[in-house]
Design an enzyme around this catalytic site. Structure first.
Site, PDB file in Angstrom:
ATOM      1  N   GLY A  74       0.808  -1.220   0.000  1.00 40.42           N
ATOM      2  CA  GLY A  74       0.000   0.000   0.000  1.00 40.42           C
ATOM      3  C   GLY A  74       0.833   1.257   0.000  1.00 40.42           C
ATOM      4  N   THR A  75       0.400   2.268  -0.758  1.00 33.60           N
ATOM      5  CA  THR A  75       1.272   3.429  -0.827  1.00 33.60           C
ATOM      6  C   THR A  75       0.737   4.520  -1.724  1.00 33.60           C
ATOM      7  OG1 THR A  75       3.574   3.956  -1.145  1.00 33.60           O
ATOM      8  CG2 THR A  75       2.502   2.706  -2.852  1.00 33.60           C
ATOM      9  N   THR A  76       1.380   5.689  -1.676  1.00 34.02           N
ATOM     10  CA  THR A  76       1.321   6.671  -2.770  1.00 34.02           C
ATOM     11  C   THR A  76       2.747   7.154  -2.996  1.00 34.02           C
ATOM     12  OG1 THR A  76      -0.774   7.464  -1.898  1.00 34.02           O
ATOM     13  CG2 THR A  76       0.281   8.807  -3.558  1.00 34.02           C
ATOM     14  N   LYS A  91      10.304   4.754   1.768  1.00 36.48           N
ATOM     15  CA  LYS A  91       9.963   4.203   0.466  1.00 36.48           C
ATOM     16  C   LYS A  91      10.818   4.745  -0.660  1.00 36.48           C
ATOM     17  CE  LYS A  91       5.288   3.370   1.904  1.00 36.48           C
ATOM     18  NZ  LYS A  91       3.875   3.555   1.686  1.00 36.48           N
ATOM     19  N   SER A 141      -1.874   3.136  -4.451  1.00 37.09           N
ATOM     20  CA  SER A 141      -3.328   3.174  -4.261  1.00 37.09           C
ATOM     21  C   SER A 141      -3.831   4.608  -4.254  1.00 37.09           C
ATOM     22  CB  SER A 141      -3.696   2.472  -2.963  1.00 37.09           C
ATOM     23  OG  SER A 141      -2.907   2.957  -1.913  1.00 37.09           O
TER      24      SER A 141
END
Lengths: 257, 290
Positions: free
Chosen positions: B69-71, B109, B206
């Site tokens: 999950g991430t942006t 990240k 996401s």
């Protein structure tokens, strides 16, 4: 097929029902599916033995705690005195939750790597290197993973406490505290509040994290888990690693119900 | 020595190059693939279905699901004035979720892949960490062997080729390789499906749709350094506001023609208040502590 035994002219409804039943039966159990294929679809090598574990890092110490209960199928208590914390050396401690078979294999793997390192380089492996090693070894099993939530703790080369948390395939992160196992959703909010001071309100006191406070917090945390989680209980096993001192073990009784 | 994938031969042969000089074979020839293969489950069980059954969203292992999950976003911009440096802004959030449980709020990240390149992490956290580290290793070996820095194009090509080898086996990697080389600033988006695309403005994860909304509205090809950083942080903040899979702190890296600069993380909820103040917006719900 049964359908052909029914006379479609005299009993069309019966024939239709029999045909539908035969069709469904062939879909569920096709002739070509051998026992081996059935075994393959249902093959489950994992089982959860329950329990929880947590670790907190301080300025020059690290406190690791776990319960000592092993359950089978989340209901039967199989053993009340299981060791879930494995001290691999004086400054590296591994603790995991999950499938005990994979836990033992991981421990054997790390111990043999530590032993080989000592043979090759004539000094003990540091916690940072061991953490990276564990992350890679977990990822080497990416397509048939170890069913474990591992935490590696120890004293790093600068004398500070270190806690590394992993997911089953080796996503590594160094944190100030971590928890793993059945009661992880209960332990982490407690540690967020009391150790990370994240959810305390503005005016409240933020005491410094000493060794005594860390041990007391861990005992309280596990007592509260034992109250509300069925697979956690029986006794608390505390392991304290301090910079320059050998690893210490402590045990306290917990609820046995 | 046997790392997965690339091995150096353990022999001490010498090899002759075109001019008839002898060199140690390890120094001259590219390393060959070793014979490491990932162990698969027995009985011919396919790994993708097996891993999905035991660690996926429908499995019984709630807290043992893989972290995801991430942006993440990155864009290239040119300097507006003489005081600005231009280059690439890479901005990410820091949440990792194992199913519905937030397993970490402080994941880094943005991973280093070379001295002048970064790769972002989106999709499976362990997958991205492992394969980005592999690409970093390849870049280091390349630079030692060829005695020149590796281009972003080459690094991302290697990354895409490695991922294509595991296509269909359930890896989940959506990474952007961003860096400055002799061709200028470049961002390549690399995918576990085998995609590799050169882009000027890119967002993966996401919350990427929300980030694209902000980026598309406010992006200009020429910006000052502060405007560019603010745009990156604003896009991340909006994405974390509306996407449940993103949150934590906003980490930012500015890749200039000469160096990489990492900025300290800013909590996204504080960012929200800053931006709301700036546009003069009322916070609709204002709880007061009694």
């Amino acid at each position: 097929l049964n359908a052909f035994k029914h006379d479609a002219k005299h009993d069309p409804l019966g024939a239709m029902r029999a045909f539908k039943a035969a069709f469904a039966d062939v879909e569920e159990n096709p002739d070509w599916r051998s026992a081996r294929l059935i075994e393959r679809q249902r093959w489950n090598p994992y089982s959860m033995e329950g329990g929880s574990t947590a670790a907190v890092a301080g300025d020059n110490f690290v406190v690791i705690a776990s319960d000592t209960r092993m359950t089978a199928g989340e209901i039967n208590v199989v053993n009340r005195e299981v060791d879930k914390i494995h001290a691999l050396s004086d400054n590296i401690v591994l603790t995991t939750s999950g499938f005990y078979g994979d836990v033992l294999q991981m421990r054997k793997l790390l111990e043999s790597h530590l032993h080989k390192y000592r043979f090759d380089y004539r000094s003990n492996m540091t916690v940072d290197l061991c953490a990276e090693l564990l992350a890679r070894n977990l990822y080497y099993r990416r397509f048939f993973p170890y069913y474990t939530g591992a935490i590696l703790a120890g004293i790093d080369e600068h004398g500070k406490g270190a806690v590394f948390s992993y997911d089953p395939i080796g996503c590594i992160e160094r944190l100030a505290y971590s928890a793993s196992g059945a009661a992880e959703p209960m332990l982490i909010p407690f540690l967020d509040c009391q150790v990370g001071h994240v959810t305390l309100s503005e005016g409240s006191e933020r005491p410094k994290l000493t060794l005594d406070r860390a041990c007391a917090l861990m005992r309280d945390a596990f007592r509260s888990c034992a109250e509300r989680e069925i697979t956690t209980g029986d006794s608390i096993h505390l392991v304290i690693a301090e910079a320059g001192k050998p690893v210490r073990h402590e045990r306290r009784k917990l609820r046995e119900d | 020595t046997d790392m997965w994938g690339l091995t150096y031969r353990d022999d001490e042969r010498d090899t002759e190059d075109a001019l008839g000089e002898t060199f140690d074979v390890n120094a001259v020839e590219a390393p060959v693939s070793g014979n490491f293969t990932f162990p698969n489950p027995p009985l011919g069980i396919q790994p993708k279905g097996f891993v999905n059954a035991h660690f996926g969203p429908d499995s019984s292992a709630k807290s043992l699901q893989f972290r995801k999950g991430t942006t993440t976003l990155a864009f290239v911009y040119e300097p507006l004035t003489e005081k600005d440096q231009g280059g690439i802004i890479v901005a990410v959030d820091s949440r990792a979720s194992a199913g519905e449980y937030i397993s970490s709020k402080s994941v880094m990240k943005i991973l280093d892949v070379g001295d002048h390149m970064v790769a972002t992490m989106a999709g499976g956290a362990a997958d991205c960490q492992f394969w980005c580290r592999t690409v970093h290793k390849y870049c280091n070996l390349f630079e030692l062997r060829e005695r020149s820095t590796i281009t972003v194009s080459a690094a991302s090509k290697y990354f895409a080729n490695v991922l294509y080898g595991y296509k269909g086996q359930g890896l989940s990697v959506g990474s952007m390789v961003a860096g400055y080389d002799k061709r200028g600033p470049q961002i390549f988006m690399v995918n576990s499906e085998g995609d590799r695309t050169l882009l000027k403005v890119c967002s993966v994860g996401s919350g990427s749709l929300n980030a694209y909304g902000i980026l598309d509205t406010y992006y200009k090809p020429k910006m000052t350094d502060e405007e560019a950083q603010k745009l990156g942080r604003r896009a991340i903040m909006h994405a974390t506001y509306r996407d449940a899979g993103s949150g934590g702190v906003c980490n930012l890296v500015h890749i200039t023609p000469t160096k990489k600069v990492r900025y300290p993380g800013v909590d996204v909820s504080k960012l929200w208040y800053e931006f709301a103040d700036e546009i003069g917006r009322d916070i609709a719900y204002d709880p007061r502590d009694e």
